[in-house]
Design an enzyme around this catalytic site. Structure first.
Site, mmCIF file in Angstrom:
data_model
loop_
_atom_site.group_PDB
_atom_site.id
_atom_site.type_symbol
_atom_site.label_atom_id
_atom_site.label_comp_id
_atom_site.label_asym_id
_atom_site.label_seq_id
_atom_site.Cartn_x
_atom_site.Cartn_y
_atom_site.Cartn_z
ATOM 1 N N ASP A 164 0.734 -1.246 -0.181
ATOM 2 C CA ASP A 164 -0.019 -0.058 0.136
ATOM 3 C C ASP A 164 0.835 1.226 0.082
ATOM 4 O O ASP A 164 1.988 1.303 0.674
ATOM 5 C CB ASP A 164 -0.930 0.334 1.053
ATOM 6 C CG ASP A 164 -0.342 0.037 2.727
ATOM 7 O OD1 ASP A 164 0.657 -0.762 2.579
ATOM 8 O OD2 ASP A 164 -0.702 1.063 3.329
ATOM 9 N N GLU A 213 0.025 -0.878 6.058
ATOM 10 C CA GLU A 213 0.987 -0.316 6.648
ATOM 11 C C GLU A 213 0.857 1.454 6.749
ATOM 12 O O GLU A 213 1.098 1.992 7.914
ATOM 13 C CB GLU A 213 2.309 -0.373 6.172
ATOM 14 C CG GLU A 213 3.669 -0.321 7.132
ATOM 15 C CD GLU A 213 4.109 1.098 7.215
ATOM 16 O OE1 GLU A 213 4.842 1.344 8.126
ATOM 17 O OE2 GLU A 213 3.814 1.778 6.247
#
Length: 388
Positions: free
Chosen positions: A76, A141
Site C-alpha cells: 500500500d 502499513e
C-alpha cells in the site's frame, strides 16, 4: 511479462498497481503469481475489524524447515496528492535519466522488488537454502495498521509457524543505499487534552469560565518538559503539540471547551505507563495553577524497542560492507514501522533504499540503487544461511 530477477522491471510493475491504502490495486495478485511460480506456498488473507476498512494481505514461504528468514513489507502507498504537480503520472513508473519515478518507488515497492529479485537469482543458480525464506506483505502499513501485519502475525502464531529473523524493507538509508540500518524505533504516544470551561459573552467574562488561557498554561508546562537527555542508542525524547482547537468561530463568545493534541516520541529511558503517569503529573500541577478541569486521553502506535546485537544484525552489516565497501551506521531514528509488531516475534532490523523522497511529489529512486540493494539482499541471504 515481468522478469522476477530484474528489480527495475518488477518495481515498475508494482508501481503501476494503484494500491493506495487500503486498496489492493493488483499488487498482491502480481506478487502471488510471481512467488507461486517460483515455488513459494502463498496464502492470501483479508482481515476485518468493525469501524475499519478490510485489508488484503499475503504470506508466502519457500521451504518448510528452519530457520525461517522473513522479509516484511507493504504494497500500500499514500495518495499521490496533486497529480498535476508530478513531472510524470504518479503510477506510470517512468524512467528518465536513469531514475525511476512513481508513488511507492521507495516506500516501499522498490524494496519488495529487490528482495524478490535477490531470491530469484539465488534460486536460478541452484543454491541450496537450508531453511526457509518467507515474505509477509500487508496492504495496511500506511493506514490504520489494524488489519495488516499484526493480524497476519497472529495468524502465523495460531498455525505454529515461527519466524526466526526478519528484515523490514523500509527505506532506512540516508544518503546512499546501505549507509544506515535501523535496529530499533522510538515509541509513539498520542495524547488528547481537553479543558472544560463555561461558554459566555466576551463582555461579561465573570459570568463565563474561559478554558483557553488554562489550556495555554498546561501546554506551556508540557512543552517545557525535558523528558531526558537521550540514551546510548536513542536521541532525546520529544513532546510536540500538533493541534489546538476550540469549538468557536465568534470573537465575542468565550468558548466552553478547549482541546489540544500532542505526540511524544520517546526512547528506552521510558515505558509507556511511566510516561503517561509523568504527563498526568505535569497536567495536574498546571491545572492547579489555573484551576482547570481537564481530561487527558492516551493512545499509541507502538512502544520503543531495540534489537540487540546478534547474527541478524551482524550478517546485514557484513553484507552491506561486502557490496558497498562501507560500514553501515546503526540507527533508531525516524517514525514507526511494522517492525513494532514483528519485534514481539523475532529479531528484526530495517534495511532499504534512501528515504529522501518518500511521500513526496515525484517520489523516485535511481535504478542503480535498486541493483545495489538487490545485491545486498542477495549477499545477505547467502551469508545468513551459510552461518545457519
Amino acid at each position: 511479462m515481468t522478469t522476477p530477477a530484474n528489480p527495475v522491471a518488477l518495481a515498475q510493475a508494482l508501481i503501476r498497481c494503484e494500491s493506495v491504502t487500503p486498496a489492493e490495486g493488483g499488487a498482491l495478485t502480481l506478487l502471488e503469481g510471481i512467488l507461486s511460480a517460483a515455488g513459494f506456498e502463498c496464502h492470501r488473507m483479508t482481515f476485518s475489524e468493525p469501524g475499519f476498512a478490510d485489508v488484503e494481505n499475503l504470506y508466502a514461504r519457500f521451504g518448510t524447515s528452519g530457520p525461517n528468514l522473513c522479509f516484511a513489507g507493504h504494497t500500500d502507498v499514500v495518495p499521490a496528492g496533486d497529480v498535476d504537480a508530478w513531472t510524470s503520472p504518479p503510477f506510470a513508473a517512468e524512467i528518465r535519466d536513469g531514475i525511476l519515478y512513481g508513488r511507492g518507488a521507495v516506500d516501499m515497492k522498490g524494496e519488495i522488488a529487490c528482495f524478490i529479485a535477490a531470491v530469484h537469482r539465488i534460486l536460478a543458480r541452484g543454491d541450496k537454502i537450508p531453511g526457509s525464506i518467507s515474505l509477509l506483505i500487508t496492504g495496511d502499513e500506511e493506514g490504520d495498521s489494524i488489519n495488516g501485519t499484526a493480524k497476519l502475525l497472529g495468524w502465523l502464531k495460531e498455525r505454529g509457524e515461527i519466524l526466526h529473523d526478519c528484515i523490514v524493507g523500509e527505506p532506512s538509508s540516508k544518503d546512499v543505499v546501505g549507509d544506515e540500518i535501523k535496529i530499533g524505533r522510538r515509541g509513539s504516544l498520542n495524547c488528547e487534552l481537553i479543558v472544560e470551561g463555561k461558554q459566555g459573552h466576551a463582555a461579561y467574562p465573570h459570568l463565563a469560565d474561559n478554558p483557553v488561557p488554562k489550556i495555554a498554561r498546561m501546554i506551556d508546562r508540557l512543552s517545557a518538559l525535558v523528558l531526558d537527555e537521550g540514551t546510548t542508542h536513542f536521541e532525546p525524547s520529544r513532546l510536540n503539540v500538533t493541534v489546538i482547537s476550540v469549538p468557536n468561530t465568534a470573537t465575542n463568545v468565550i468558548p466552553g471547551l478547549a482541546r489540544a493534541r500532542f505526540n511524544v516520541r520517546y526512547n528506552d529511558a521510558h515505558t509507556r505507563p511511566d510516561l503517561e503517569a509523568r504527563l498526568r503529573d505535569v497536567c495536574d500541577a498546571a491545572a492547579l495553577e489555573v484551576d482547570a478541569r481537564y481530561t487527558i486521553k492516551f493512545s499509541g502506535t507502538g512502544d520503543v524497542f531495540l534489537t540487540q546485537t546478534g547474527p541478524l544484525m551482524e550478517t546485514a552489516q557484513l553484507a552491506v560492507r561486502e557490496i558497498t565497501g562501507a560500514a553501515p551506521r546503526l540507527s533508531t531514528g525516524g517514525g514507526t514501522s511494522d517492525a513494532r509488531f514483528i519485534k514481539d516475534h523475532c529479531p528484526v532490523i530495517e534495511l532499504g533504499l534512501t528515504n529522501a523522497t518518500i511521500h513526496q511529489v515525484d517520489e523516485r529512486v535511481p535504478v542503480a540503487e535498486l541493483e545495489t540493494l538487490t545485491r545486498i539482499y542477495e549477499r545477505f541471504i547467502t551469508l545468513y544461511f551459510s552461518r545457519s
